[in-house]
Structure formats: structure tokens, C-alpha cells
Design a protein around this motif. Structure first.
Motif, mmCIF file in Angstrom:
data_model
loop_
_atom_site.group_PDB
_atom_site.id
_atom_site.type_symbol
_atom_site.label_atom_id
_atom_site.label_comp_id
_atom_site.label_asym_id
_atom_site.label_seq_id
_atom_site.Cartn_x
_atom_site.Cartn_y
_atom_site.Cartn_z
ATOM 1 N N ALA A 21 49.439 38.125 46.426
ATOM 2 C CA ALA A 21 48.368 39.081 46.164
ATOM 3 C C ALA A 21 48.794 40.268 45.291
ATOM 4 O O ALA A 21 48.055 40.654 44.377
ATOM 5 C CB ALA A 21 47.782 39.567 47.490
ATOM 6 N N LEU A 24 48.620 39.506 41.678
ATOM 7 C CA LEU A 24 47.293 39.245 41.116
ATOM 8 C C LEU A 24 46.665 40.500 40.532
ATOM 9 O O LEU A 24 46.029 40.456 39.479
ATOM 10 C CB LEU A 24 46.365 38.663 42.189
ATOM 11 N N THR A 25 46.810 41.621 41.247
ATOM 12 C CA THR A 25 46.174 42.860 40.804
ATOM 13 C C THR A 25 46.865 44.064 41.429
ATOM 14 O O THR A 25 47.283 44.020 42.594
ATOM 15 C CB THR A 25 44.681 42.890 41.187
ATOM 16 N N SER A 249 38.435 48.192 41.941
ATOM 17 C CA SER A 249 38.483 47.226 40.841
ATOM 18 C C SER A 249 37.452 47.558 39.783
ATOM 19 O O SER A 249 37.706 47.418 38.567
ATOM 20 C CB SER A 249 38.267 45.808 41.383
ATOM 21 N N ASP A 262 40.007 39.584 34.144
ATOM 22 C CA ASP A 262 41.142 39.306 35.017
ATOM 23 C C ASP A 262 40.967 39.975 36.377
ATOM 24 O O ASP A 262 41.311 39.400 37.420
ATOM 25 C CB ASP A 262 42.438 39.791 34.369
ATOM 26 N N ALA A 266 40.799 38.136 39.998
ATOM 27 C CA ALA A 266 41.715 38.513 41.072
ATOM 28 C C ALA A 266 40.949 38.844 42.352
ATOM 29 O O ALA A 266 41.337 38.420 43.452
ATOM 30 C CB ALA A 266 42.570 39.705 40.644
ATOM 31 N N ARG A 269 39.808 35.645 43.980
ATOM 32 C CA ARG A 269 40.887 34.922 44.667
ATOM 33 C C ARG A 269 41.263 35.594 45.976
ATOM 34 O O ARG A 269 41.605 34.927 46.956
ATOM 35 C CB ARG A 269 42.111 34.809 43.752
#
Length: 297
Positions: A21, A24-25, A249, A262, A266, A269
Motif C-alpha cells: 500500500a 501505491l500512493t 487524494s 494514478d 491507487a 486498489r
């Protein structure tokens, strides 16, 4: 499993096999940093607090967390020299430890993402005559009789016991620490075989290529609840949503339109039930005196 995984992580090349995780971001680490800061305030904002991460990978999570809360004392539980070097690039002020035992005394907030699943499990198989414990001998499984206390499951059932994870949580509880674990596994204890290996980004035979594959097993959150006081578990998507995953985000996407796609991927996911959102859970080991913590209230 323990020696094979130690050798695997010592190589420091695991990021080609899977993505966690924090990779991912940046929002994931930032949310956990904000969570830790709020918990610190709930503890009375002690000046000698220790912010600890177990299994910190390349140090990405802590580097992101530090942007939100620049904790006065940062510690990593990490045995791999290769990974320690990676972590030092991102969090140079950290102090390193081989185990929880060498963390100095004082108030502690611990973060651990995909840490418990990498600890070794004992595996038991229910045969016609009772439970058998599964060992590895000469590259093959061998089942031997055992008197280990287990439920009266049907013949053919498999039970996995992660004694290392339970002992780690007991030690945290004994020192009155607050430990946040995010990992994957069922909400409640149940029979089932979950040991798996990933090599070169693909599932592999756990008995082949020792030290070259990542060996993991589902975390038994019910077993943790049975031995220490906890809050949770809750599903990862509910936990991250409560902490503001979508809002943070969106802010980043507005500031960096070129990264918006992106960021959206993320978030999907991390939260989608068919991805990481439901399989992954968050659980906190903490003193009973603490009220509901962020994401668990």
C-alpha cells in the motif's frame, strides 16, 4: 518459513514481486502519520514518545508519515542490511533494531503494514486419527502426530497458528504500547490453508526455491483478539475512508492533474472489495483505558 523469509528479505529485492500500500500512493503513509499523531495527543502528547515501524520495507511509509507528524524519535524493526540502507535514504534519523526487545522504554506507537503475514506459522492437518503437524523434510511435507490443542474440526481440515505474531502482540500489550497492524486475513478464526509463495511476481510452490520467494500466510485476527486487548479488526476500506483517503487524494489530484489517474487507480486498489479493500484489515493493540481510536470508533 522463518529462515527462508529472512533470506528473502535480506536480499532487498522483494519490490519486484509485489507492491504494498505505501508504494501505491503517498496518501497511505500520510494517513497513518496523521493517525499516529492523533493517538499521541490522546496519550497526553508525551515528549518521550517513540514512533516505531515493524517491517518498514524501503522506508516509504515512514517517510510519508513524517510529513504529517515529525515524531521526535523514530525506530525501525528491521534485520536486513540491504533494506536498512534503503530506509536510511528516506528516514536518516531513524534508529534500527533487530527485534521489539531492544526498543528503549517509553510511550510507544507502532505501525506495521504487511508485517504479521510474513511471520512463520505452524500448520496442522486433521487426519483420521487426530491432528497432525506439518513439517518440511528434504523438500517435501511430512505430517507427524501432535497433541497441540486444536478445535474438533472435520477430517481434512487445516489450521494455521502464528505463534510469533501472538508473542509480538503480547509484548506490545505488556509495555502498554499502541500498535496498529494492517494485514490480510479473515475477520474471524477459521480453518483453512493460506501459506503461499510469490516469486518473480507470480505464485510459486512454497517448497521450491527457498530464500528466493516471499512466503506469507493469512493473519488470524481472531487469535490476536483472544490474547490481548484490541480495537477492531475493521476492513481496510472502512479504516482508510474514515481517515480521509478520498479527500486527501482529491486534494493531491487537483494540485497534480498529471497524477490524477494514478491516484484514482491507487484508491481503487486500496478500497475495492475485489482488490485490497475487504481482504485487508486494520487492528490496534492498545490499553483498555483508551477510548475509540480514529477509524475504530
Amino acid at each position: 518459513m522463518a529462515r527462508a523469509n529472512a533470506a528473502y528479505y535480506a536480499r532487498g529485492t522483494f519490490t519486484r514481486d509485489f507492491v504494498t500500500a505505501p508504494e501505491l500512493t503517498q496518501v497511505f503513509g500520510e494517513l497513518l502519520g496523521a493517525w499516529a499523531k492523533i493517538v499521541w495527543q490522546m496519550l497526553g502528547a508525551p515528549e518521550d514518545v517513540l514512533l516505531v515501524e515493524a517491517g518498514p520495507g524501503r522506508g516509504v511509509l515512514m517517510a510519508d508519515a513524517q510529513r504529517v507528524w515529525n515524531a521526535p524519535s523514530v525506530h525501525f524493526i528491521e534485520t536486513s542490511p540491504a533494506l536498512r540502507a534503503e530506509q536510511a535514504k528516506r528516514v536518516p534519523q531513524a534508529k534500527w533494531h533487530d527485534s521489539l526487545d531492544s526498543i528503549p522504554p517509553g510511550p510507544m506507537i507502532l505501525l506495521a503494514n504487511e508485517f504479521l503475514d510474513a511471520l512463520p506459522v505452524r500448520q496442522f492437518v486433521r487426519g483420521q486419527a487426530g491432528w497432525m503437524e506439518r513439517y518440511v523434510q528434504d523438500g517435501e511435507y511430512v505430517d507427524l502426530p501432535t497433541d497441540y490443542p486444536l478445535p474438533d474440526d472435520p477430517v481434512g481440515s487445516v489450521r494455521e497458528v502464528n505463534e510469533a505474531a501472538l508473542e509480538f502482540c503480547r509484548k506490545l500489550a505488556a509495555r502498554g504500547a499502541v500498535g496498529l497492524f494492517i494485514d490480510y486475513g479473515p475477520m474471524h478464526s477459521a480453518p483453512g490453508e493460506s501459506v503461499q509463495a510469490i516469486r518473480n511476481g507470480e505464485y510459486a510452490d512454497p517448497l521450491r526455491h527457498p530464500g528466493e520467494a516471499d512466503l506469507t500466510a493469512h493473519v488470524d485476527f481472531g487469535a490476536i483478539k483472544a490474547v490481548v486487548h484490541v480495537q477492531g479488526p475493521v476492513k481496510q476500506n472502512a479504516f482508510l475512508t474514515a481517515l480521509g483517503l478520498y479527500q486527501r487524494s482529491d486534494v493531491l489530484a487537483q494540485r497534480h492533474p498529471d497524477k490524477a489517474a494514478d491516484l484514482k487507480l491507487a484508491v481503487h486498489r486500496l478500497t475495492a472489495p475485489e482488490a485490497m479493500g475487504s481482504l485487508f484489515k486494520a487492528i490496534v493493540v492498545c490499553p483498555e483505558s483508551l477510548p475509540g481510536l480514529p477509524g475504530f470508533a
